[in-house]
Design an enzyme around this catalytic site. Structure first.
Site, PDB file in Angstrom:
ATOM      1  N   HIS A   1       0.823  -1.216   0.000  1.00 10.83           N
ATOM      2  CA  HIS A   1       0.000   0.000   0.000  1.00 10.83           C
ATOM      3  C   HIS A   1       0.852   1.259   0.000  1.00 10.83           C
ATOM      4  O   HIS A   1       2.088   1.210   0.132  1.00 10.83           O
ATOM      5  CB  HIS A   1      -0.992  -0.003   1.163  1.00 10.83           C
ATOM      6  CG  HIS A   1      -0.390   0.084   2.526  1.00 10.83           C
ATOM      7  ND1 HIS A   1       0.068   1.266   3.060  1.00 10.83           N
ATOM      8  CD2 HIS A   1      -0.184  -0.864   3.490  1.00 10.83           C
ATOM      9  CE1 HIS A   1       0.522   1.053   4.288  1.00 10.83           C
ATOM     10  NE2 HIS A   1       0.390  -0.236   4.574  1.00 10.83           N
TER      11      HIS A   1
ATOM     12  N   CYS B   1       3.258  -4.578   6.594  1.00 10.97           N
ATOM     13  CA  CYS B   1       2.978  -4.402   5.169  1.00 10.97           C
ATOM     14  C   CYS B   1       4.220  -3.922   4.421  1.00 10.97           C
ATOM     15  O   CYS B   1       5.197  -3.474   5.021  1.00 10.97           O
ATOM     16  CB  CYS B   1       1.847  -3.403   4.974  1.00 10.97           C
ATOM     17  SG  CYS B   1       0.249  -3.953   5.611  1.00 10.97           S
TER      18      CYS B   1
END
Length: 415
Positions: free
Chosen positions: A243, A260
């Site tokens: 992301h 992430c």
């Protein structure tokens, strides 16, 4: 006062460049200006933000204050939310007025944050100049399926995501690379909330369309963590995505996410066409080794051996030769419903009457599983099984491992 401040900044930049093993710099800039210019031209594929950052630091190291200010001003015009650039800009201005003893002295109140900036600068410098060392592709067995056009490699030690596309003859061709942020606590995710980035072969699904907090930036693409190996090893957690960054942040420190893989929003936009296809392979590892002519020849031999093993497995299944078919599985084989013993019992039962069947495999892909404790390759394919009573087409995934020089199946299930 100005000279003392500049000496400190130049000392830091010199250390950063040398510690990254960039070039045999000496104390004068005269002998390196042509070489520096050539390197910047060679690195034309690098995004403008990173290129200007390196040019700024190079100018500081060479003592060219005004040129450094010009570069960082241009950089902030392009990316006004780039915190590292603001820090350098503040140091350059403060060096005129007072002595600075270290990088970030102009904003030294938060030492942890300054250290994060230093690590980001050093990693960006190192990776910028890595391109001049003849990097080709990670030394891994990779074959993209007919439906796959790209593969992403994330090297957590380098904080870098590398993009390759399928070229002629299934040869991978370098496309681009980007700075990334990984988990606050590093790598090797095991537990929910441990803020670590997992290591393995994953597949990115399409962009999440639901509204997301600003933390995730312009886009988020979920990875299939935990994968089959992760689940078998009882690793927990979820929500590992690729992301972007918040609107007010260009990039984050090398270790700052909850696990992430985080890129800047402009870099996420550059990857959008690749990721939006769905099922994009993402190989996350540590300190990838780069392929050499000899290792490439070895990978070719290894791929041929694995393909031969897959074909033997298919033939033995189609021939309903149960003993030979089961010999392709490891003793520690597992699947969704059990272990090798249960699998073998089921297969012996349905193959007892040796029904006439056909098995066809297509759209095959292969990816070395990084940093595994034994050679392991993730193999996906489309399987068409036909018998007198059934015709079934499915996407299948297998994990093949090497045991005593032979390839065997560790896991099998739907993909």
């Amino acid at each position: 006062m100005y000279n003392n401040g500049m000496r400190s900044l130049r000392k830091y930049c010199y250390i950063a460049f040398v510690s990254a093993a960039l070039l045999p710099w000496n104390a004068t800039a005269v002998n390196h200006e042509a070489l520096t210019a050539r390197l910047f031209v060679q690195n034309k594929n690098t995004n403008a933000v990173e290129r200007m950052l390196v040019q700024t630091l190079q100018s500081i190291k060479e003592g060219r204050l005004q040129q450094a200010l010009d570069y960082v001003d241009q950089l902030l015009t392009i990316s006004p939310n780039f915190a590292l650039a603001h820090l350098i800009h503040g140091d350059l201005l403060s060096a005129k007025a007072r002595i600075l003893n270290n990088f970030g002295d102009a904003n030294a109140a938060d030492s942890t944050r300054i250290q994060d900036f230093k690590e980001e600068a050093e990693i960006r410098i190192r990776n910028y100049f890595d391109r001049n060392r003849g990097l080709t592709q990670p030394n891994m067995l990779v074959e993209l399926s007919e439906k796959q056009s790209h593969v992403l490699f994330v090297d957590t030690a380098r904080s870098r995501l590398y993009v390759y596309e399928k070229g002629e003859g299934d040869v991978l061709r370098y496309v681009a690379d980007y700075y990334v942020t990984i988990g606050k606590n590093g790598i090797g995710k095991k537990d929910q909330g441990d803020k670590r980035t997992p290591i393995g072969v994953y597949f990115a699904s399409r962009k999440l369309n639901r509204p997301l907090p600003d933390l995730y930036g312009d886009a988020a693409y979920p990875l299939n963590y935990p994968n089959e190996i992760d689940s078998y090893e009882r690793k927990t957690g979820s929500g590992i995505w690729i992301h972007g960054t918040p609107r007010d942040t260009y990039s984050r420190p090398p270790r700052a996410s909850d696990g992430c893989v985080v890129l800047s929003n402009p870099d996420m936009q550059a990857l959008q066409a690749i990721l939006q296809v769905g099922n994009t392979p993402v190989v996350i590892g540590v300190n990838f080794q780069w392929v050499t002519p000899e290792s490439l020849r070895q990978q070719t031999r290894t791929k041929a051996d694995l393909k031969s093993a897959i074909e033997d497995w298919r033939k033995d299944w189609a021939a309903q030769n149960t003993a030979a078919y089961l010999s392709h599985y490891t003793n520690d084989f597992f699947y969704a419903e059990g272990d090798l013993s249960k699998w073998a019992s089921y297969k012996r039962q349905i193959q007892a009457n040796k029904p006439k069947v056909s098995v066809h495999l297509s759209d095959v892909s292969m990816f070395t599983y990084p940093n595994a404790n034994r050679p392991m390759v993730v193999v996906d394919f489309e399987q068409e099984y036909t018998s007198a009573a059934l015709r079934n087409v499915m996407k299948k995934r297998q994990y093949w491992v090497q045991e005593n020089g032979e390839w065997k199946i560790l896991y099998e299930g739907s993909a």
